[in-house]
Design a protein around this motif. Structure first.
Motif, mmCIF file in Angstrom:
data_model
loop_
_atom_site.group_PDB
_atom_site.id
_atom_site.type_symbol
_atom_site.label_atom_id
_atom_site.label_comp_id
_atom_site.label_asym_id
_atom_site.label_seq_id
_atom_site.Cartn_x
_atom_site.Cartn_y
_atom_site.Cartn_z
ATOM 1 N N GLU A 1 6.555 -4.284 -94.505
ATOM 2 C CA GLU A 1 6.926 -4.920 -95.565
ATOM 3 C C GLU A 1 6.581 -6.085 -95.904
ATOM 4 O O GLU A 1 6.282 -6.791 -96.887
ATOM 5 C CB GLU A 1 8.464 -4.739 -95.475
ATOM 6 N N ASN A 2 6.525 -7.092 -94.812
ATOM 7 C CA ASN A 2 5.718 -8.359 -95.075
ATOM 8 C C ASN A 2 4.302 -8.070 -95.453
ATOM 9 O O ASN A 2 3.825 -9.045 -96.219
ATOM 10 C CB ASN A 2 5.511 -9.340 -93.600
ATOM 11 N N MET A 3 3.515 -7.307 -94.909
ATOM 12 C CA MET A 3 2.088 -7.480 -95.481
ATOM 13 C C MET A 3 1.928 -6.872 -96.736
ATOM 14 O O MET A 3 1.036 -7.306 -97.308
ATOM 15 C CB MET A 3 1.460 -6.386 -94.282
ATOM 16 N N LYS A 4 2.678 -6.119 -97.063
ATOM 17 C CA LYS A 4 2.848 -5.643 -98.523
ATOM 18 C C LYS A 4 3.084 -6.666 -99.608
ATOM 19 O O LYS A 4 2.335 -6.628 -100.444
ATOM 20 C CB LYS A 4 3.831 -4.354 -98.608
ATOM 21 N N TYR A 5 4.138 -7.382 -99.233
ATOM 22 C CA TYR A 5 4.214 -8.467 -100.087
ATOM 23 C C TYR A 5 3.177 -9.672 -100.052
ATOM 24 O O TYR A 5 3.075 -9.974 -101.037
ATOM 25 C CB TYR A 5 5.629 -8.980 -100.046
ATOM 26 N N PHE A 6 2.938 -9.825 -99.140
ATOM 27 C CA PHE A 6 1.897 -10.933 -98.708
ATOM 28 C C PHE A 6 0.716 -10.636 -99.323
ATOM 29 O O PHE A 6 -0.031 -11.571 -100.142
ATOM 30 C CB PHE A 6 1.667 -11.184 -97.223
ATOM 31 N N SER A 7 0.062 -9.638 -99.401
ATOM 32 C CA SER A 7 -1.142 -9.268 -100.212
ATOM 33 C C SER A 7 -0.815 -9.269 -101.485
ATOM 34 O O SER A 7 -1.922 -9.200 -102.158
ATOM 35 C CB SER A 7 -1.552 -7.754 -99.595
ATOM 36 N N SER A 8 0.192 -9.169 -102.270
ATOM 37 C CA SER A 8 0.648 -9.315 -103.715
ATOM 38 C C SER A 8 0.539 -10.510 -104.119
ATOM 39 O O SER A 8 0.648 -10.615 -105.149
ATOM 40 C CB SER A 8 1.644 -8.407 -104.016
ATOM 41 N N ARG A 9 0.515 -11.630 -103.094
ATOM 42 C CA ARG A 9 0.935 -12.931 -103.871
ATOM 43 C C ARG A 9 -0.453 -13.680 -104.226
ATOM 44 O O ARG A 9 -1.642 -13.026 -103.643
ATOM 45 C CB ARG A 9 1.314 -13.701 -102.637
ATOM 46 N N PRO A 10 -0.619 -14.396 -104.926
ATOM 47 C CA PRO A 10 -1.581 -15.229 -105.402
ATOM 48 C C PRO A 10 -2.288 -15.852 -104.260
ATOM 49 O O PRO A 10 -1.768 -16.126 -103.378
ATOM 50 C CB PRO A 10 -1.133 -16.310 -106.485
ATOM 51 N N LYS A 11 -3.642 -15.865 -104.222
ATOM 52 C CA LYS A 11 -4.395 -16.545 -103.120
ATOM 53 C C LYS A 11 -3.963 -17.896 -102.758
ATOM 54 O O LYS A 11 -3.809 -18.144 -101.506
ATOM 55 C CB LYS A 11 -5.847 -16.608 -103.470
ATOM 56 N N LYS B 1 13.217 -12.064 -103.982
ATOM 57 C CA LYS B 1 12.053 -10.949 -104.283
ATOM 58 C C LYS B 1 12.086 -9.448 -104.335
ATOM 59 O O LYS B 1 11.044 -9.017 -104.915
ATOM 60 C CB LYS B 1 10.781 -11.306 -103.358
ATOM 61 N N HIS B 2 13.167 -9.323 -104.092
ATOM 62 C CA HIS B 2 13.375 -7.680 -104.150
ATOM 63 C C HIS B 2 15.041 -7.325 -103.955
ATOM 64 O O HIS B 2 15.613 -8.054 -103.301
ATOM 65 C CB HIS B 2 12.557 -6.837 -103.038
ATOM 66 N N VAL B 3 15.363 -6.395 -104.885
ATOM 67 C CA VAL B 3 16.747 -6.231 -104.545
ATOM 68 C C VAL B 3 17.020 -4.935 -104.666
ATOM 69 O O VAL B 3 16.267 -4.194 -105.445
ATOM 70 C CB VAL B 3 17.812 -6.853 -105.369
ATOM 71 N N GLY C 1 9.813 -11.966 -94.101
ATOM 72 C CA GLY C 1 10.964 -11.687 -95.098
ATOM 73 C C GLY C 1 12.322 -11.466 -94.293
ATOM 74 O O GLY C 1 12.090 -11.221 -92.988
ATOM 75 N N TYR C 2 13.151 -11.714 -95.156
ATOM 76 C CA TYR C 2 14.756 -11.323 -94.586
ATOM 77 C C TYR C 2 15.247 -10.483 -95.732
ATOM 78 O O TYR C 2 15.155 -10.764 -97.024
ATOM 79 C CB TYR C 2 15.711 -12.435 -94.368
ATOM 80 N N ARG C 3 15.956 -9.501 -95.222
ATOM 81 C CA ARG C 3 16.946 -8.614 -95.912
ATOM 82 C C ARG C 3 18.324 -9.193 -95.741
ATOM 83 O O ARG C 3 18.787 -9.038 -94.661
ATOM 84 C CB ARG C 3 16.702 -7.279 -95.945
ATOM 85 N N ILE C 4 19.128 -9.774 -96.794
ATOM 86 C CA ILE C 4 20.454 -9.685 -96.677
ATOM 87 C C ILE C 4 21.354 -8.505 -96.877
ATOM 88 O O ILE C 4 21.338 -8.238 -98.237
ATOM 89 C CB ILE C 4 20.952 -10.938 -97.543
ATOM 90 N N ARG C 5 21.994 -7.922 -96.008
ATOM 91 C CA ARG C 5 22.865 -6.781 -96.310
ATOM 92 C C ARG C 5 24.152 -7.190 -96.657
ATOM 93 O O ARG C 5 24.861 -7.757 -95.910
ATOM 94 C CB ARG C 5 22.886 -5.773 -95.162
ATOM 95 N N PRO D 1 -5.258 -12.834 -93.844
ATOM 96 C CA PRO D 1 -4.426 -12.433 -93.072
ATOM 97 C C PRO D 1 -2.950 -12.994 -92.966
ATOM 98 O O PRO D 1 -2.746 -14.171 -93.494
ATOM 99 C CB PRO D 1 -5.046 -12.517 -91.565
ATOM 100 N N VAL D 2 -2.139 -12.153 -92.931
ATOM 101 C CA VAL D 2 -0.589 -12.534 -92.817
ATOM 102 C C VAL D 2 -0.308 -13.477 -91.699
ATOM 103 O O VAL D 2 -0.538 -12.978 -90.672
ATOM 104 C CB VAL D 2 0.441 -11.212 -92.740
ATOM 105 N N PRO D 3 0.232 -14.669 -91.832
ATOM 106 C CA PRO D 3 0.350 -15.330 -90.663
ATOM 107 C C PRO D 3 1.716 -14.789 -89.613
ATOM 108 O O PRO D 3 2.683 -14.141 -90.393
ATOM 109 C CB PRO D 3 1.137 -16.770 -91.345
ATOM 110 N N SER D 4 1.409 -14.905 -88.565
ATOM 111 C CA SER D 4 2.337 -14.382 -87.745
ATOM 112 C C SER D 4 3.790 -15.182 -87.720
ATOM 113 O O SER D 4 4.603 -14.554 -87.303
ATOM 114 C CB SER D 4 1.883 -14.692 -86.039
ATOM 115 N N PHE D 5 3.757 -16.301 -88.296
ATOM 116 C CA PHE D 5 5.117 -17.141 -88.411
ATOM 117 C C PHE D 5 5.627 -17.128 -89.968
ATOM 118 O O PHE D 5 6.615 -17.783 -90.241
ATOM 119 C CB PHE D 5 4.654 -18.742 -88.129
#
Length: 211
Positions: free
Chosen positions: A118-128, A65-67, A173-177, A166-170
Motif C-alpha cells: 500500500e505504501n509503495m502504490k501511493y508513494f509511486s503516484s506522488r509527484p517526484k 489520502k483515502h477513505v 501510512g496509517y489507517r484509522i479504523r 525508492p520508498v524510504p524505509s522510514f
C-alpha cells in the motif's frame, strides 16, 4: 473588539435523522464531495490528535489520502512525533473543520500501519518533488537552518535525477479504523445538529446529541 463579542449565526440549514445515510462512511463521502464541490480550500485537510507516553496530547493537520469501509488513510514519516505517539498509544482522533459550509466531522478510532505494498502504490503516484521531500526531511527533528533542508533536497534531486526514487524505509501510512463518527451541522441560535455513530458488534448505532 473583545474576543467574546465575535460571533455569527449559522444559517446553512439543519441536519435531520431522515437525511442521514445508514452507514457513516457513506455519509462522510457525501459531505466530503459537497465540500469539494463548494470549492473549500483543502477539503481533505484533517486534524490528527495523538497522545504521548506522558499523557500529553498533540495535534497537527495532515491530508486524507483515502477513505473506505475500513477507515481513513494518511501518510507520514514513521519517525515523526505522531508516529512515536501512535507506537505507544494507537488511539487517535481526527477532525474535519469545514467552516464555510458550517460542518464538522469528528472521528475516534485505532491506528494501524499500512502494508508495504500500500505504501509503495501511493508513494509511486506522488509527484517526484514530494517523493524527494519525504527523503530529505527527518520529520520533527531539529535543524539549524532552512538551508540545511534545501541543501539535502538538492543533493537528493541530483542523486535520483535519472532513476526511480525508492520508498524510504522510514515513510509510510496509517489507517484509522473508526469506532465513532460524529457529524455536526451548525444551526441558528446555537441549536446545532449533532449525530453520533458508534460501532457496535459489526454495525453502526446512531443517536442525536444535544448541541
Amino acid at each position: 473588539m473583545e474576543l467574546s463579542d465575535i460571533r455569527r449565526e449559522y444559517t446553512k440549514g439543519g441536519l435531520r435523522s431522515k437525511d442521514l445515510k445508514a452507514d457513516p462512511i457513506d455519509q462522510f463521502n457525501l459531505w466530503l464531495q459537497q465540500a469539494i464541490d463548494a470549492k473549500l480550500p483543502d477539503p481533505t485537510a484533517m486534524t490528527v490528535a495523538t497522545v504521548n507516553s506522558n499523557g500529553q496530547p498533540s495535534q497537527r493537520i495532515v491530508l486524507l489520502k483515502h477513505v473506505d469501509k475500513d477507515g481513513f488513510v494518511f501518510y507520514t514519516n514513521l519517525g515523526s512525533r505522531k508516529s512515536e505517539d501512535i507506537k505507544g498509544n494507537s488511539k487517535v482522533s481526527l477532525h474535519f473543520p469545514w467552516h464555510s459550509i458550517e460542518r464538522q466531522v469528528a472521528i475516534t478510532g485505532t491506528a494501524e500501519k499500512l502494508t508495504a505494498m500500500e505504501n509503495m502504490k501511493y508513494f509511486s503516484s506522488r509527484p517526484k518533488e514530494s517523493q524527494l521531500a519525504a527523503w530529505a526531511s527527518k520529520q520533527s527533528s531539529r535543524i539549524s537552518t532552512r538551508g540545511v533542508l534545501e541543501g539535502k533536497f538538492l543533493e537528493l534531486k541530483n542523486k535520483f535525477a535519472k532513476g526511480e526514487i525508492p520508498v524510504p524505509s522510514f515513510w509510510g501510512g496509517y489507517r484509522i479504523r473508526p469506532e465513532t463518527i460524529e457529524f455536526w451541522q451548525g444551526g441558528e441560535h446555537r441549536l446545532h445538529d449533532r449525530f453520533l455513530f458508534t460501532r457496535q458488534d459489526g454495525h453502526w448505532d446512531v443517536e442525536r446529541l444535544a448541541p
